[in-house]
Design a protein around this motif. Structure first.
Motif, PDB file in Angstrom:
ATOM      1  N   ARG A  80       0.871  -1.181   0.000  1.00 34.10           N
ATOM      2  CA  ARG A  80       0.000   0.000   0.000  1.00 34.10           C
ATOM      3  C   ARG A  80       0.905   1.228   0.000  1.00 34.10           C
ATOM      4  N   GLU A  81       0.844   1.973  -1.068  1.00 33.89           N
ATOM      5  CA  GLU A  81       1.577   3.246  -1.201  1.00 33.89           C
ATOM      6  C   GLU A  81       3.063   3.177  -0.860  1.00 33.89           C
ATOM      7  N   LEU A  82       3.709   2.117  -1.317  1.00 30.57           N
ATOM      8  CA  LEU A  82       5.169   2.043  -1.168  1.00 30.57           C
ATOM      9  C   LEU A  82       5.847   3.208  -1.893  1.00 30.57           C
ATOM     10  N   GLU A  83       5.213   3.632  -2.995  1.00 36.93           N
ATOM     11  CA  GLU A  83       5.826   4.709  -3.785  1.00 36.93           C
ATOM     12  C   GLU A  83       5.969   6.004  -2.980  1.00 36.93           C
ATOM     13  N   LYS A  84       5.079   6.214  -2.015  1.00 34.90           N
ATOM     14  CA  LYS A  84       5.178   7.432  -1.190  1.00 34.90           C
ATOM     15  C   LYS A  84       6.481   7.447  -0.398  1.00 34.90           C
ATOM     16  N   ILE A  85       6.885   6.274   0.072  1.00 32.47           N
ATOM     17  CA  ILE A  85       8.132   6.177   0.842  1.00 32.47           C
ATOM     18  C   ILE A  85       9.332   6.416  -0.079  1.00 32.47           C
ATOM     19  N   LEU A  86       9.257   5.859  -1.290  1.00 34.52           N
ATOM     20  CA  LEU A  86      10.355   6.080  -2.249  1.00 34.52           C
ATOM     21  C   LEU A  86      10.475   7.563  -2.588  1.00 34.52           C
ATOM     22  N   GLU A  87       9.317   8.211  -2.754  1.00 31.11           N
ATOM     23  CA  GLU A  87       9.328   9.657  -3.024  1.00 31.11           C
ATOM     24  C   GLU A  87      10.039  10.410  -1.909  1.00 31.11           C
ATOM     25  N   ARG A  88       9.675  10.084  -0.681  1.00 28.42           N
ATOM     26  CA  ARG A  88      10.309  10.771   0.457  1.00 28.42           C
ATOM     27  C   ARG A  88      11.811  10.513   0.483  1.00 28.42           C
ATOM     28  N   TYR A  89      12.191   9.289   0.165  1.00 28.68           N
ATOM     29  CA  TYR A  89      13.612   8.961   0.165  1.00 28.68           C
ATOM     30  C   TYR A  89      14.330   9.826  -0.869  1.00 28.68           C
ATOM     31  N   GLY A  92      14.852  13.233   0.323  1.00 31.75           N
ATOM     32  CA  GLY A  92      15.644  13.365   1.553  1.00 31.75           C
ATOM     33  C   GLY A  92      14.794  13.629   2.792  1.00 31.75           C
ATOM     34  N   LYS A  93      13.496  13.260   2.730  1.00 34.03           N
ATOM     35  CA  LYS A  93      12.619  13.464   3.891  1.00 34.03           C
ATOM     36  C   LYS A  93      12.587  12.206   4.747  1.00 34.03           C
ATOM     37  N   PRO A  94      12.500  12.373   6.068  1.00 28.86           N
ATOM     38  CA  PRO A  94      12.601  11.189   6.929  1.00 28.86           C
ATOM     39  C   PRO A  94      11.348  10.298   6.921  1.00 28.86           C
ATOM     40  N   PHE A  95      11.555   9.048   7.219  1.00 31.44           N
ATOM     41  CA  PHE A  95      10.489   8.082   7.491  1.00 31.44           C
ATOM     42  C   PHE A  95      11.109   7.000   8.347  1.00 31.44           C
ATOM     43  N   TYR A  96      10.289   6.108   8.872  1.00 32.72           N
ATOM     44  CA  TYR A  96      10.854   5.026   9.674  1.00 32.72           C
ATOM     45  C   TYR A  96      10.191   3.706   9.310  1.00 32.72           C
ATOM     46  N   LEU A  97      10.769   2.633   9.818  1.00 34.45           N
ATOM     47  CA  LEU A  97      10.209   1.305   9.599  1.00 34.45           C
ATOM     48  C   LEU A  97       9.542   0.858  10.889  1.00 34.45           C
ATOM     49  N   GLU A 237       8.556  16.415  18.811  1.00 40.40           N
ATOM     50  CA  GLU A 237       7.154  16.841  18.756  1.00 40.40           C
ATOM     51  C   GLU A 237       6.516  16.562  17.395  1.00 40.40           C
ATOM     52  N   ARG A 238       7.295  15.996  16.498  1.00 41.31           N
ATOM     53  CA  ARG A 238       6.801  15.871  15.116  1.00 41.31           C
ATOM     54  C   ARG A 238       5.622  14.913  15.000  1.00 41.31           C
ATOM     55  N   LYS A 239       4.733  15.249  14.027  1.00 39.86           N
ATOM     56  CA  LYS A 239       3.618  14.338  13.738  1.00 39.86           C
ATOM     57  C   LYS A 239       3.650  13.948  12.265  1.00 39.86           C
ATOM     58  N   ASP A 240       4.675  14.434  11.552  1.00 37.38           N
ATOM     59  CA  ASP A 240       4.627  14.330  10.087  1.00 37.38           C
ATOM     60  C   ASP A 240       5.630  13.333   9.507  1.00 37.38           C
ATOM     61  N   VAL A 241       6.121  12.401  10.348  1.00 36.73           N
ATOM     62  CA  VAL A 241       7.049  11.399   9.810  1.00 36.73           C
ATOM     63  C   VAL A 241       6.277  10.083   9.615  1.00 36.73           C
ATOM     64  N   PRO A 242       6.094   9.676   8.365  1.00 42.57           N
ATOM     65  CA  PRO A 242       5.338   8.437   8.131  1.00 42.57           C
ATOM     66  C   PRO A 242       6.219   7.201   8.296  1.00 42.57           C
ATOM     67  N   CYS A 243       5.573   6.017   8.314  1.00 49.79           N
ATOM     68  CA  CYS A 243       6.368   4.786   8.405  1.00 49.79           C
ATOM     69  C   CYS A 243       6.009   3.840   7.275  1.00 49.79           C
ATOM     70  N   LEU A 244       6.918   2.904   7.070  1.00 47.12           N
ATOM     71  CA  LEU A 244       6.689   1.784   6.167  1.00 47.12           C
ATOM     72  C   LEU A 244       6.628   0.538   7.044  1.00 47.12           C
TER      73      LEU A 244
END
Ligand code: TRP
Length: 413
Positions: A80-89, A92-97, A237-244
């Motif tokens: 589901r929306e793996l491409e969103k994580i690739l876009e962020r990568y 250079g925007k952060p995400f986590y697993l 305090e961030r709320k805007d870091v998505p995860c995979l």
């Protein structure tokens, strides 16, 4: 007599749909015969996307890495929306697993290792944080004979095993729900639980009136780690870091629900990547299961046990006699030793040669088993060496929410 016959007839003609929930995984039954799990049907039923060649190319372009063998061979097959994580990568925007495991008695089996091996690879490729939820609470709630103390103890043993996969402690937080519940994590659990009605939970998970209320509440606990604000020590305090979330496809119902509540929680929707199940030794109609000792190869098995289990129990796609096998060839698609090799042997050329040689009858089922035994013995052996080197201090560090994890850059916008 006639009546009994009629009854047998009725059972034989009975078709049962496949049943995949977080707690039960069963292929369909058609005319009394157990079928393999139909993954294409699951993709349709769950409304996920298949991972296709275009997405794999996209992955390779974004990361500069040849996709992991689990991706190349369709073992992680849906998303589901793996491409969103690739876009962020790419930006250079952060995400986590985020992944997890319900701790159980004894060691994990080789099927349990898949999401973790994949997470380790993803963590190396993306250089991102990983959080691992150990649902000792879930195990307590869903297994009536388990005490809370046992479930919690299993969680600590599980940390040792997960650590042995080779995660970087400075980028990996492993938590037991029982221990970590409270603070920011519990606040999110509460927010989520107020957004999910009983009728939604019932429809998503098949809960019954007779189920105790702990089960019905639990999905909000598995959902909460998908929101970065559950980990203020990592994300501030961030709320805007998505995860995979790499997970078995059976966990998807939890995260469909999580994605539904994301917006109202003002967090990003998690992306997902789903794995197939590792077949049981007996064949692909059921998954490898800890509760069935002869269906599984455990990470604590000795080389001799591995050899014996594969020789004795692994379903063979070979012919009944060697002459027939040489003449007509075998079927690698149902041959369990070959299937296991596709999970653990990285060399694409050797995999292709093995399949072809088997089909032609040039490779015997004994030879296929021998190759499988050697590869799995090596995999398990190396794991055991690493596990023996994990200290109590390592376990403590992985479980410490504030163990030096240099994410100050993440905590700032
Ligand atoms: N419920 C999972 C199990 O029983 C454990 C789990 C918790 C999990 N959070 C997860 C698995 C996230 C995958 C992804 O094994």
């Amino acid at each position: 007599m006639a009546e009994t016959q009629e009854l047998t007839q009725a059972t034989e003609n009975m078709s049962l749909e496949q049943n995949i929930t977080p707690w039960e995984v069963e292929g369909a039954v058609v005319d009394g015969v157990q079928q393999a799990i139909d993954y294409d049907k699951l993709v349709k039923q769950f409304g996920t996307r298949k991972i296709d060649d275009a997405l794999l190319e996209r992955f390779e372009t974004a990361t500069g890495q040849k996709p992991h063998l689990y991706l190349r061979r369709g073992i992680f097959f849906s998303h589901r929306e793996l491409e969103k994580i690739l876009e962020r990568y790419e930006q250079g925007k952060p995400f986590y697993l985020y992944t997890g495991r319900g701790p159980s008695r004894g060691h994990m089996h080789i099927g349990h290792m898949m999401p973790f091996i994949f997470c380790k690879w993803l963590q190396d490729v993306f250089d991102c944080p990983l959080v691992v939820q150990l649902t000792d609470d879930e195990k307590f709630l869903f297994k009536n004979d388990l005490t809370l103390e046992q479930a919690n103890e299993y969680a600590f043993n599980t940390v040792r095993e997960i650590a042995a996969i080779g995660f970087k402690p400075e980028k990996t937080f492993i938590f037991s729900d029982i221990e970590y519940m409270g603070g920011a994590f519990y606040r999110n659990v509460l927010r989520i639980s107020r957004m999910v009605t009983y009728s939604t939970a019932k429809a998503s998970f098949g809960f019954k009136e007779s189920d105790h209320i702990g089960k019905i509440h639990f999905p909000s606990i598995e959902a909460a780690p998908a929101f970065c604000s559950s980990f203020p020590d990592i994300f501030g305090e961030r709320k805007d870091v998505p995860c995979l979330i790499p997970c078995g496809i059976d966990q998807d119902p939890y995260f469909r629900l999580t994605r539904d509540v994301s917006q109202r929680l003002k967090h990003k929707k998690p992306s997902l990547i789903h794995a197939r199940f590792l077949p049981a030794l007996q064949g692909s109609t059921s998954k490898m299961s800890s509760s069935n000792d002869v269906s599984a190869i455990f990470m604590s098995d000795t080389p001799a046990q591995i050899k014996k289990k594969i020789n004795r129990y692994a379903f063979s796609g070979g012919r009944t006699s060697l002459d027939e096998h040489r003449m007509y060839g075998g079927n690698p698609d149902v041959d369990v030793p070959f299937q296991y090799l596709t999970y653990f042997l990285d060399d694409d050329k050797e995999i292709e040669d093995l399949a072809e040689g088997y089909r032609k009858g040039e490779i015997t089922s004994g030879e296929m088993k021998a190759r499988c035994i050697a590869v799995i013995q090596e995999f398990v052996g190396k794991f055991q060496e690493r596990e023996a080197a994990i200290t109590d201090a390592d376990v403590k560090n992985f479980m410490d929410p504030v163990y030096p994890r240099p994410y100050t850059a993440l905590a700032k916008k």
